[in-house]
Scaffold this active site. Structure first.
Site, PDB file in Angstrom:
ATOM      1  N   GLU B  45       0.861  -1.185   0.000  1.00  0.00           N
ATOM      2  CA  GLU B  45       0.000   0.000   0.000  1.00  0.00           C
ATOM      3  C   GLU B  45       0.888   1.222   0.000  1.00  0.00           C
ATOM      4  O   GLU B  45       1.662   1.446   0.922  1.00  0.00           O
ATOM      5  CB  GLU B  45      -0.871   0.024   1.249  1.00  0.00           C
ATOM      6  N   ASP B  56      -5.016   8.439  10.678  1.00  0.00           N
ATOM      7  CA  ASP B  56      -3.672   7.958  10.980  1.00  0.00           C
ATOM      8  C   ASP B  56      -3.141   8.431  12.321  1.00  0.00           C
ATOM      9  O   ASP B  56      -3.437   9.525  12.773  1.00  0.00           O
ATOM     10  CB  ASP B  56      -2.714   8.405   9.876  1.00  0.00           C
TER      11      ASP B  56
END
Lengths: 401, 253
Positions: B45, B56
């Site tokens: 990814e 995140d």
């Protein structure tokens, strides 16, 4: 009126036409849904409304008055009126939605309120609400704003809140939102993010607007009571846009009332990073989980912004404002840092009211309107008082003779 | 057949690695991808950095900020990857936030991905409904797989719906919080893994968030098809740069 504007906008998914929505990671999706469901099931209940009304009257000191500025009106022409949100408890309109959000949080069984703050007004209001309801409170604030708005930092701490300094990026409002979101994501079950304006993912823009509608509802009645008519012009400053949505909401269907949302023109509209004129110069984008006019670069990164008023210093704007701009229901215009400072002193010296720098943008625009339209009335939402700004103003601009 | 679907048919647990493009140095992207494939990783990814990465944790946020400071943009990434299929054959997925893609133009973005040989996209802030109504046709036109995320809070009804429109795998977020490495999973997470396994979904699941070592990888893949390591690998890049990637991977597999 054939349909209820407030039930039409936003739609079920939180869209104000193309703006708004919830562009959020799935970790937040279920929580937003819960808050949304709770908002409709709890906050529309008779019990909730009664409790909130009681708070508004006895704790916040509402209704706040509408005041006719007799000396300013004489000097500039027109009839200038102020909706005195500076007299709302804690000194700004922010407590209107904070008490609503905190009451909802209490009903949801949340333990802690988390939020960002720019000028510190929302932080102080939320810390106040948390103290009232006996909840924990954590406020994220950019280091630059902490230095600039120190009296508000102390107020939050005295009220028992934890102030988390934000040290990344420009260290102002946008970064404070990033940081508060991060903290909220650590524990979305026990905490609730009480966003500080009509921004963020659905249902926040709707909830905050609805809790702020009290400003417009009161002002419209009061103005009519005083004058026997509606104001020709309604003016409010727009950062995220909560005070503006509060007062505009009562006049959206009245075509005789022109509505003006005033953005910070900063030092210059020519240079990126020297203003925060989101509606005037931005383009549709996504920031902090919702779609709105955004100041951004061609890669979709939010642009750096500046305003003398920390509470207006944001590269996005409420989705409802974005829609109202496109529908041409509201005119959005700018006031520069300098015009703001002039109005700050003008209102202080002509009327004995020291406005917040945010609100001084609206005052500055009202003075312009008054000069141009001496036969018209102007209702300004004076969203906050200026005590928090004194040190900053005096240090940077001195005291005029 | 899309490389992701081919990979999912292999009879083994898959190790997918996330890293932030343009990190630690702007031009490390291709080297990192090549070294990961050489080390035996099954899928990669590639993180397109964004300044508001709501999903995140601090490690990936810091790497995103550094990458943006290095000058990374969608255009720069596409240029770096233009010859990637000459040297790399494992599935490549771009993971990024929606605004940069929207500003690039969703169709233009997808077209570019197809030209380069990207196999799928993960866009954590793109609502499933919005994708389904407005972008699904574009993704399909360019043969891209869109990967949806589920979390321990996602309702069963929602998971069933996501399963019905998934044409690759489902990204199973291991906890309610944001990304970040942890040393082991607790009983809440095992319960969640078991609950999802019992649903017998059509799309295989790959677990992400909180996987950092052989132990967490093993726990996460008891019933899931594979697992994704992000923060722990980004931390490795911070400490060691593009060297010793094989060593990091060998400690997990």
């Amino acid at each position: 009126m054939s349909e209820n504007y407030f039930k039409k906008y936003p739609n079920k998914e939180g869209f104000f036409n193309e703006y708004g929505g919830a562009f959020i990671p799935p970790q937040l999706e279920e929580e937003m849904k819960k808050i949304n469901d709770a908002y409709f099931s709890i906050s529309k209940s008779h019990k909730f409304i009664s409790e909130l009304r009681d708070i508004r009257k006895h704790f916040q000191g509402r209704p706040t008055p509408v005041y006719h500025c007799h000396r300013l009106s004489q000097k500039y022409g027109g009839q200038i009126y102020l909706k005195r949100e500076d007299l709302n408890h804690t000194g700004a309109h922010k407590l209107n939605h904070c008490m609503g959000e905190a009451l909802l949080a209490k009903h949801l069984g949340k333990k802690k309120l988390i939020a960002e703050t720019g000028a510190g007004q929302h932080g102080v209001a939320l810390a106040t609400a948390a103290a009232y309801f006996g909840l924990e409170c954590e406020i994220h604030m950019g280091e630059v704003d902490i230095a600039k708005e120190y009296p508000n930092v102390l107020r939050m701490k005295i009220l028992g809140a934890t102030v988390v300094p934000v040290t990344h990026g420009l260290k102002t409002l946008k970064e404070a939102v990033d940081s508060a979101f991060g903290a909220y994501l650590q524990d979305p079950i026990n905490t609730i993010y009480c966003i500080g304006s009509v921004v963020g993912p659905h249902p926040f823009p709707m909830m905050v607007r609805d809790f702020q509608r009290v400003v417009g509802i009161e002002a419209k009645d009061q103005f009519f009571d005083m004058t026997g008519e509606l104001p020709d012009n309604v003016v409010a400053c727009v950062g995220g846009g909560s005070n503006a949505m509060g007062i505009f909401s009562a006049f959206l269907e009245d075509e005789e009332c022109k509505l003006y949302g005033i953005e910070p023109g900063g030092k210059s509209l020519e240079t990126i990073g020297e203003h925060a004129a989101t509606m005037t110069l931005g383009s549709p984008g996504i920031i902090h989980g919702f779609k709105c006019y955004t100041l951004q670069d061609e890669n979709g990164e939010p642009a750096p912004v500046h305003s003398i008023a920390s509470g207006l210093d944001y590269p996005g704007v409420g989705p409802e404002h974005s829609m109202l701009k496109d529908l041409e229901k509201v005119t959005y215009d700018c006031i520069s840092d300098k015009e703001c400072i002039d109005a700050f002193f003008e209102l202080s010296r002509m009327e004995g009211i020291i406005p917040a720098l945010e609100s001084a943008h609206a005052v500055a625009y009202a003075l312009k309107l008054a000069k141009e339209n001496p036969k018209q009335s102007i209702l300004v939402n004076l969203s906050g008082r200026g005590d928090k700004d004194l040190d900053y103003v005096v240090e940077n601009y001195g005291i005029p003779k | 057949m899309n490389r992701i679907n081919q990979k999912l048919q292999e009879d083994k647990k898959l190790l997918s690695i996330y890293f932030t493009a343009g990190y630690p140095n702007l031009n490390d992207t291709v080297t990192v991808i090549e070294n990961l494939e050489k080390s035996g990783v099954d899928m990669i990814e590639i993180g397109l950095p964004f300044s508001d990465p709501l999903a995140d944790g601090p490690t990936i946020q810091a790497s995103s900020t550094a990458s943006l400071d290095n000058g990374m943009t969608s255009e720069v990434l596409f240029n770096q990857l233009k010859d990637i299929r000459k040297t790399v054959s494992i599935p490549l997925i771009i993971m990024g936030y929606f605004n940069p893609m929207m500003q690039y133009g969703v169709e233009a973005f997808c077209k570019k991905c197809a030209e380069i040989g990207i196999d799928g996209l993960i866009i954590p802030d793109l609502p499933v409904q919005d994708y389904n109504e407005n972008y699904k046709a574009i993704f399909e036109k360019y043969g891209l797989i869109n990967v949806f995320l589920i979390t321990p809070q996602t309702s069963e009804e929602r998971i069933r719906f996501i399963d019905s429109i998934s044409n690759g795998f489902i990204y199973m977020v291991s906890s309610a919080s944001v990304t970040g490495a942890q040393n082991s999973f607790g009983s809440t997470q095992s319960d969640y893994f078991n609950r999802i396994a019992a649903m017998n979904l059509k799309a295989p699941q790959i677990v992400g968030f909180g996987i950092s070592n052989a132990e967490t990888f093993q726990q996460a893949t008891v019933s899931a098809k594979g697992a994704i390591i992000g923060s722990a690998f980004v931390k490795h890049l911070t400490e060691h740069g593009v060297d010793k990637i094989d060593k990091f991977i060998s400690l997990i597999k």
